[in-house]
Design an enzyme around this catalytic site. Sequence first.
Site, PDB file in Angstrom:
ATOM      1  N   CYS A 132      32.546  41.759 -11.713  1.00  0.00           N
ATOM      2  CA  CYS A 132      33.566  40.778 -11.384  1.00  0.00           C
ATOM      3  C   CYS A 132      33.037  39.969 -10.175  1.00  0.00           C
ATOM      4  O   CYS A 132      32.954  38.598 -10.042  1.00  0.00           O
ATOM      5  CB  CYS A 132      34.948  41.655 -10.818  1.00  0.00           C
ATOM      6  SG  CYS A 132      35.640  42.560 -12.149  1.00  0.00           S
TER       7      CYS A 132
HETATM    8  N1  SAJ Z   1      30.802  46.157  -1.822  1.00  0.00           N
HETATM    9  C1  SAJ Z   1      30.236  46.315  -0.782  1.00  0.00           C
HETATM   10  N2  SAJ Z   1      30.973  46.335   0.191  1.00  0.00           N
HETATM   11  C2  SAJ Z   1      32.355  46.260   0.433  1.00  0.00           C
HETATM   12  C3  SAJ Z   1      33.067  46.300  -0.885  1.00  0.00           C
HETATM   13  C4  SAJ Z   1      32.423  46.362  -2.005  1.00  0.00           C
HETATM   14  O1  SAJ Z   1      29.230  46.251  -0.779  1.00  0.00           O
HETATM   15  O2  SAJ Z   1      33.009  46.231   1.440  1.00  0.00           O
HETATM   16  C5  SAJ Z   1      30.204  46.252  -3.095  1.00  0.00           C
HETATM   17  C6  SAJ Z   1      30.419  47.633  -4.072  1.00  0.00           C
HETATM   18  O3  SAJ Z   1      29.404  48.624  -3.679  1.00  0.00           O
HETATM   19  C7  SAJ Z   1      30.054  47.050  -5.461  1.00  0.00           C
HETATM   20  C8  SAJ Z   1      30.657  45.564  -5.180  1.00  0.00           C
HETATM   21  O4  SAJ Z   1      30.753  45.236  -3.884  1.00  0.00           O
HETATM   22  O5  SAJ Z   1      28.638  47.143  -5.837  1.00  0.00           O
HETATM   23  C9  SAJ Z   1      31.986  45.214  -5.984  1.00  0.00           C
HETATM   24  O6  SAJ Z   1      32.750  46.258  -5.281  1.00  0.00           O
HETATM   25  P1  SAJ Z   1      34.457  46.177  -5.237  1.00  0.00           P
HETATM   26  O7  SAJ Z   1      34.870  47.246  -4.601  1.00  0.00           O
HETATM   27  O8  SAJ Z   1      34.897  44.827  -5.249  1.00  0.00           O
HETATM   28  O9  SAJ Z   1      34.485  46.641  -6.996  1.00  0.00           O
HETATM   29  P2  SAJ Z   1      34.798  45.833  -8.444  1.00  0.00           P
HETATM   30  O10 SAJ Z   1      33.803  45.048  -8.733  1.00  0.00           O
HETATM   31  O11 SAJ Z   1      35.295  46.853  -9.180  1.00  0.00           O
HETATM   32  O12 SAJ Z   1      36.256  44.964  -8.059  1.00  0.00           O
HETATM   33  C10 SAJ Z   1      37.316  45.167  -8.342  1.00  0.00           C
HETATM   34  C11 SAJ Z   1      37.987  43.569  -8.491  1.00  0.00           C
HETATM   35  N3  SAJ Z   1      39.105  43.649  -9.171  1.00  0.00           N
HETATM   36  C12 SAJ Z   1      39.386  42.719 -10.099  1.00  0.00           C
HETATM   37  O13 SAJ Z   1      38.320  41.925 -10.415  1.00  0.00           O
HETATM   38  C13 SAJ Z   1      40.335  42.988 -11.047  1.00  0.00           C
HETATM   39  C14 SAJ Z   1      38.195  43.380  -7.213  1.00  0.00           C
HETATM   40  O14 SAJ Z   1      39.069  42.192  -7.315  1.00  0.00           O
HETATM   41  C15 SAJ Z   1      39.147  44.230  -6.323  1.00  0.00           C
HETATM   42  O15 SAJ Z   1      39.552  43.661  -5.434  1.00  0.00           O
HETATM   43  C16 SAJ Z   1      38.285  45.541  -6.301  1.00  0.00           C
HETATM   44  O16 SAJ Z   1      38.082  46.044  -7.506  1.00  0.00           O
HETATM   45  C17 SAJ Z   1      38.654  46.450  -5.187  1.00  0.00           C
HETATM   46  O17 SAJ Z   1      39.694  46.052  -4.420  1.00  0.00           O
HETATM   47  O18 SAJ Z   1      38.376  47.840  -5.224  1.00  0.00           O
END
Ligand code: SAJ
Length: 439
Positions: free
Chosen positions: A276
């Site tokens: 995403c």
């Molecule tokens: N990440 C960082 N630093 C952060 C947060 C995330 O490096 O502070 C990295 C993670 O390690 C990962 C990537 O970013 O590699 C994405 O992480 P994520 O927490 O955004 O996880 P996702 O991709 O599963 O995002 C989902 C998304 N949900 C949908 O698209 C429906 C996102 O919109 C949500 O906000 C997120 O989950 C969430 O809140 O955890």
Amino acid sequence: MSNTKEQLIELFKIRKARVGVIGIGYVGLPLAVTFADAGFEVVGVDPIEEKVAMINSGESYILDVEAAHVKKLVEAGKLRATSDYAELQKVDAVSICVPTPLRKTGDPDLSFIMSASKSLAPYMHKGIIVVLESSTYPGTTREMVLPTLSDASGLKVGEDFFLAFSPERVDPGRKDWTTLNTPKVIGGLTPNCCEVAEAWYCQALETVVPVSSCEVAEMTKLLENTFRMINIAMVNELAIMCDRLKIDVWEVIESAATKPFGFMKFTPGPGLGGHCIPIDPLYLSWKLKSLNYTARFIELASEINSNMPRYTVSKIQDALNDHKKPLKGSRVLVLGVAYKPDIDDVRESPALDVIHLLQEKDAKVSYHDPFIQSLNQESISLKSEPDLMAAVKAADCVAIITNHSNYDYAAILDAAKLIVDTRNALGKSGKDHPKVVRL
Ligand code: SAJ
């Protein structure tokens, strides 16, 4: 079968509408189960036969959906799966939950959406509603899906059939916010479309948020994920700046996070993974490019995030250097390869880039991940180390890339010769520790 708008809404209210979900993956299966839990009869359609077979035998391949839950619904006749699109001629409502990846060129890949729409088109009939859930650029539903569905059928949208967009908000692995209780935005091609879509989804989901158009709904999703991507890039650059300033970025972020308003904590890492966050914003920048506008924030953030694996490998190389070891020939154990903690998904995981770059520099790379038994993609072919502590002891450097919560970090710190901790997984025990380098 041909329902009028009123008849269709009534069918939703009495839960007699028959529901189809195209694409029963990490979005579609939880959605199908949630509709079935609400009392609807649901058929999941997916081209992958093994998924179809697993659902029909009461099993689950999605961590967030318990097999027992699937089994109960299948045995109750509320859920079944098929790879035959013809089964959709009997349904009144269809959600499309298929992937929207990027092509190798970095352009949006709408092939899954178009394939699903073209496969559905022959079975369109009066009184059906179709809702696209796949994250995509504003205009996709109206410009791509609508003609595919209406041209073949000759049906008029908003009168004969209904079409809407509702962005998926599934966060894999999360237990507190689920498909059932996460507010769901819905935007219709026409007011009638939105009214019907809302009447459907509000039967199964706790909160439905109607908006004025499908473009607003499409853009809502892109704002959500672009917001995350840009803020993650900002803290990644903060980590690089703090490294130059010899300031502990983790302490800076923790202290900033004490601000009770006007601040939202993000943490740096080895890169941006998942299907995403790294991808959805590029759908938006691509669309704007077609309108002769450069989305500079997105392009800069993507550049910074894409550079983090290389920056991580430079930290590993410097750490080994400080221990009088060249990266070339050194044994580097990558701890955690999933794209985020406590899930089994490696899509776009920065760990893959880190491993690839380490191999390019002739390091002897191994990995361990409790959720991922083997890696066979791009040029990587590795299996997860069977004995974690033996692998930690044998490594010249342990690189914590994904901080799964079930690791015993104290034991790892005790056994390792050198650790590069890209996620502050060691917390305070890793701060100023002679064996630990933090991002
Ligand atoms: N990440 C960082 N630093 C952060 C947060 C995330 O490096 O502070 C990295 C993670 O390690 C990962 C990537 O970013 O590699 C994405 O992480 P994520 O927490 O955004 O996880 P996702 O991709 O599963 O995002 C989902 C998304 N949900 C949908 O698209 C429906 C996102 O919109 C949500 O906000 C997120 O989950 C969430 O809140 O955890």
